[in-house]
Design a protein around this motif. Structure first.
Motif, mmCIF file in Angstrom:
data_model
loop_
_atom_site.group_PDB
_atom_site.id
_atom_site.type_symbol
_atom_site.label_atom_id
_atom_site.label_comp_id
_atom_site.label_asym_id
_atom_site.label_seq_id
_atom_site.Cartn_x
_atom_site.Cartn_y
_atom_site.Cartn_z
ATOM 1 N N GLN A 1 0.847 -1.187 0.000
ATOM 2 C CA GLN A 1 0.000 0.000 0.000
ATOM 3 C C GLN A 1 0.885 1.240 0.000
ATOM 4 O O GLN A 1 1.840 1.322 0.775
ATOM 5 N N LYS A 2 0.579 2.202 -0.858
ATOM 6 C CA LYS A 2 1.300 3.470 -0.867
ATOM 7 C C LYS A 2 0.450 4.498 -0.123
ATOM 8 O O LYS A 2 -0.734 4.647 -0.425
ATOM 9 N N ILE A 3 1.083 5.164 0.845
ATOM 10 C CA ILE A 3 0.374 6.223 1.558
ATOM 11 C C ILE A 3 1.272 7.458 1.613
ATOM 12 O O ILE A 3 2.508 7.349 1.585
ATOM 13 N N GLU B 1 10.158 3.956 3.399
ATOM 14 C CA GLU B 1 9.665 5.149 4.084
ATOM 15 C C GLU B 1 10.589 6.286 3.668
ATOM 16 O O GLU B 1 11.794 6.225 3.901
ATOM 17 N N ASN C 1 5.644 3.019 1.502
ATOM 18 C CA ASN C 1 5.210 1.814 0.803
ATOM 19 C C ASN C 1 5.177 0.730 1.880
ATOM 20 O O ASN C 1 6.228 0.348 2.393
ATOM 21 N N THR C 2 3.991 0.287 2.250
ATOM 22 C CA THR C 2 3.867 -0.590 3.413
ATOM 23 C C THR C 2 2.958 -1.778 3.139
ATOM 24 O O THR C 2 2.160 -1.761 2.200
ATOM 25 N N THR C 3 3.083 -2.771 3.980
ATOM 26 C CA THR C 3 2.171 -3.904 3.925
ATOM 27 C C THR C 3 0.831 -3.480 4.526
ATOM 28 O O THR C 3 0.758 -2.509 5.284
ATOM 29 N N GLU C 4 -0.191 -4.209 4.195
ATOM 30 C CA GLU C 4 -1.541 -3.911 4.683
ATOM 31 C C GLU C 4 -1.589 -3.869 6.216
ATOM 32 O O GLU C 4 -2.294 -3.045 6.800
ATOM 33 N N LYS D 1 -0.594 -0.322 7.516
ATOM 34 C CA LYS D 1 -1.221 0.853 6.896
ATOM 35 C C LYS D 1 -2.047 1.668 7.892
ATOM 36 O O LYS D 1 -1.885 2.885 8.005
ATOM 37 N N ASP D 2 -2.939 1.034 8.622
ATOM 38 C CA ASP D 2 -3.799 1.761 9.567
ATOM 39 C C ASP D 2 -2.982 2.436 10.665
ATOM 40 O O ASP D 2 -3.281 3.560 11.072
ATOM 41 N N GLU E 1 -1.441 5.556 9.184
ATOM 42 C CA GLU E 1 -2.463 6.567 8.924
ATOM 43 C C GLU E 1 -2.967 7.209 10.211
ATOM 44 O O GLU E 1 -3.326 8.381 10.220
#
Length: 142
Positions: free
Chosen positions: A2-4, A96, A114-117, A120-121, A124
């Motif tokens: 996941q990109k955040i 990161e 760029n992280t694993t699911e 992610k939370d 965020e």
């Protein structure tokens, strides 16, 4: 993966923001948003391994992929640390990056993760608080 992304405008020059991000004392302050008592061990030199730890010696270790002073720092996360013991993880391209862009009013600090699911939370939830602390330290510290 996941990109955040996160960004914050800071009324301080990039050199000051960089110093707040990576100096031991201020790093320990802004990373309380993730875990009280967080610190790092190692060097930010490109290619070196750095450990990001909590007071119980738990955390993760990463390789410094890029270090352009006052502009960009990028880490590739390699594994976890529990009770001081490193355990390599198959996170792929878990990165990161901290990008500092000079703007007329100071600095635009951008974070690209760029992280694993599974993480992610957490990112965020915690990163906005951490960036608020970086902003406060950068704008108000002598």
């Amino acid at each position: 993966m996941q990109k955040i992304f996160f960004e914050i405008q800071i009324d301080a020059d990039p050199e000051k923001v960089w110093d707040v991000l990576w100096s031991d004392m201020t790093y320990r302050q802004w990373t309380t948003a993730f875990m009280e008592g967080s610190f790092y061990m190692g060097s930010f030199e490109e290619g070196s391994i750095i450990k990001f730890l909590d007071p119980n010696n738990n955390g993760m270790y990463s390789r410094v992929e890029k270090n352009i002073a006052n502009q960009e720092m990028k880490f590739l996360h390699l594994g976890e640390i529990y009770n001081g013991v490193e355990s390599e993880q198959d996170w792929g391209e878990a990165t990161e990056a901290y990008i500092l862009e000079e703007i007329p009013t100071g600095t635009l600090l951008k974070i690209e993760i760029n992280t694993t699911e599974e993480f992610k939370d957490f990112f965020e939830e915690k990163f906005p608080t951490a960036l608020g602390i970086v902003k406060n330290l950068s704008e108000n510290q002598l």
